[in-house]
Design an enzyme around this catalytic site. Structure first.
Site, mmCIF file in Angstrom:
data_model
loop_
_atom_site.group_PDB
_atom_site.id
_atom_site.type_symbol
_atom_site.label_atom_id
_atom_site.label_comp_id
_atom_site.label_asym_id
_atom_site.label_seq_id
_atom_site.Cartn_x
_atom_site.Cartn_y
_atom_site.Cartn_z
ATOM 1 N N LYS A 34 0.844 -1.192 0.000
ATOM 2 C CA LYS A 34 0.000 0.000 0.000
ATOM 3 C C LYS A 34 0.879 1.242 0.000
ATOM 4 O O LYS A 34 1.730 1.407 0.866
ATOM 5 C CB LYS A 34 -0.921 0.050 1.219
ATOM 6 N N ASP A 60 -3.509 4.412 -2.271
ATOM 7 C CA ASP A 60 -4.430 5.035 -1.309
ATOM 8 C C ASP A 60 -4.390 6.561 -1.489
ATOM 9 O O ASP A 60 -3.728 7.252 -0.717
ATOM 10 C CB ASP A 60 -3.959 4.602 0.091
ATOM 11 N N LYS A 62 -7.362 8.486 -2.191
ATOM 12 C CA LYS A 62 -8.609 9.065 -1.646
ATOM 13 C C LYS A 62 -9.126 10.266 -2.445
ATOM 14 O O LYS A 62 -9.252 11.377 -1.916
ATOM 15 C CB LYS A 62 -8.399 9.497 -0.190
ATOM 16 N N ASP A 65 -13.475 15.091 -5.529
ATOM 17 C CA ASP A 65 -13.555 16.317 -6.342
ATOM 18 C C ASP A 65 -14.830 16.210 -7.177
ATOM 19 O O ASP A 65 -15.627 15.293 -6.974
ATOM 20 C CB ASP A 65 -12.287 16.436 -7.213
ATOM 21 N N THR A 125 -11.097 7.911 10.163
ATOM 22 C CA THR A 125 -11.097 7.473 11.570
ATOM 23 C C THR A 125 -10.468 8.523 12.491
ATOM 24 O O THR A 125 -10.508 8.379 13.702
ATOM 25 C CB THR A 125 -10.351 6.138 11.740
ATOM 26 N N ARG A 216 3.578 -0.309 10.424
ATOM 27 C CA ARG A 216 4.728 -0.375 11.332
ATOM 28 C C ARG A 216 5.003 -1.743 11.951
ATOM 29 O O ARG A 216 6.185 -2.078 12.122
ATOM 30 C CB ARG A 216 4.591 0.716 12.404
HETATM 31 O O1 C5P Z 1 1.681 1.601 10.699
HETATM 32 P P1 C5P Z 1 0.221 1.288 10.650
HETATM 33 O O2 C5P Z 1 -0.093 -0.198 10.646
HETATM 34 O O3 C5P Z 1 -0.561 2.034 11.701
HETATM 35 O O4 C5P Z 1 -0.232 1.838 9.216
HETATM 36 C C1 C5P Z 1 -1.571 1.833 8.833
HETATM 37 C C2 C5P Z 1 -1.715 2.449 7.467
HETATM 38 O O5 C5P Z 1 -3.096 2.547 7.178
HETATM 39 C C3 C5P Z 1 -1.146 3.851 7.340
HETATM 40 O O6 C5P Z 1 -0.703 3.994 5.985
HETATM 41 C C4 C5P Z 1 -2.329 4.735 7.613
HETATM 42 O O7 C5P Z 1 -2.247 5.963 6.962
HETATM 43 C C5 C5P Z 1 -3.456 3.911 6.994
HETATM 44 N N1 C5P Z 1 -4.769 4.181 7.533
HETATM 45 C C6 C5P Z 1 -5.068 4.078 8.881
HETATM 46 N N2 C5P Z 1 -6.322 4.346 9.331
HETATM 47 C C7 C5P Z 1 -7.260 4.691 8.459
HETATM 48 C C8 C5P Z 1 -6.995 4.781 7.085
HETATM 49 C C9 C5P Z 1 -5.711 4.521 6.655
HETATM 50 O O8 C5P Z 1 -4.214 3.737 9.684
HETATM 51 N N3 C5P Z 1 -8.467 4.896 8.911
#
Ligand code: C5P
Length: 242
Positions: A34, A60, A62, A65, A125, A216
């Site tokens: 992603k 991703d 999003k 427009d 979120t 992460r």
């Molecule tokens: O590092 P982590 O597992 O928290 O990464 C989650 C990924 O999903 C990040 O790229 C974050 O921007 C994305 N994301 C999120 N919550 C959302 C939408 C996207 O954590 N509601």
């Protein structure tokens, strides 16, 4: 679907070299990569193509427009990046989503590929009920999420991005064929970081998630391949037990 195919590793960096090296390391043990706004805005489609190197891509970006502009963006990005999944904000409305769906299908047909899944973001979120109130949107959030997921489905979208706690409600409202792509996943052994409401990979799949976006816990692990493999094992073990 194999357990590891459900894992989309979120590579959040602006550095093409770091992203490419990580993507190459984990390519065999995850379902896809992603990439989001940070990476795309730094490197453009060229950087995206270098990193994914044929792996399934969730791009991703999003889009939100007017319909004509979003249709154009979808045409451009499908040609340039050939993602497996791309997304728009459901709050852009029915006509915008219909235009995106049509542009996605036409472009895929024109270049001879399977159309990417076009999925919708419902409510970010990062927003709570007070935020929704301040932008004049309907509350409570749970109702707004389901309302926007239904609208996205009616407009022809293939699924939604949703938080772990929204899986059950959207699955109930939109049925089994609607793809749910879920971030906010934390394996039993990892730190929560800044994610507040998490589920483990196995819990999210049991609740009805199709794909898990995991950053992460894989990218910052001392051994990203071992971390991704352990996550796939955890999903597999729990599906076998169910
Ligand atoms: O590092 P982590 O597992 O928290 O990464 C989650 C990924 O999903 C990040 O790229 C974050 O921007 C994305 N994301 C999120 N919550 C959302 C939408 C996207 O954590 N509601």
């Amino acid at each position: 679907m194999e357990a590891h195919e459900r894992i989309l590793v979120a590579i959040d960096t602006a550095d093409t070299k770091a992203a490419t090296s990580l993507a190459q390391r984990v390519a065999g043990v995850v379902g896809g990569i992603k990439l989001g706004l940070e990476f795309f805005n730094a490197t453009g489609p060229e950087g995206v193509r270098a990193v994914v190197a044929g792996k399934p891509l969730f791009l991703d970006l999003k889009y939100h427009d007017i319909p004509n502009t979003v249709a154009g963006a979808v045409r451009s990005v499908v040609r340039a990046c050939r993602p497996s999944i791309l997304n728009v904000h459901a709050a852009g409305g029915r006509a915008m989503m219909q235009a995106a769906v049509a542009a996605n299908q036409e472009t895929a047909d024109a270049i001879g590929i399977t159309p990417p899944s076009l999925i919708a973001v419902t409510v970010l979120t990062s927003l709570d009920d007070a935020d929704l109130d301040s932008i004049g949107q309907y509350r409570p959030i749970g109702d707004q999420v389901v309302r926007l997921a239904r609208l996205a489905q009616e407009a022809g979208c293939d699924g939604a991005v949703c938080s772990p706690r929204e899986i059950t409600a959207i699955r109930a409202a939109c049925g089994d064929g609607f793809q749910l792509v879920v971030p906010g996943i934390r394996p039993t052994s990892s730190a929560a970081d800044d994610q507040k409401r998490t589920l483990t990979p196995a819990e999210a799949v049991a609740a009805g998630a199709d794909y898990l976006v995991i950053g992460r816990p894989i990218t910052q692990a001392p051994d990203p391949v071992a971390a991704a493999t352990a996550i796939a094992d955890e999903i597999r073990a729990s599906s076998a037990a169910a």
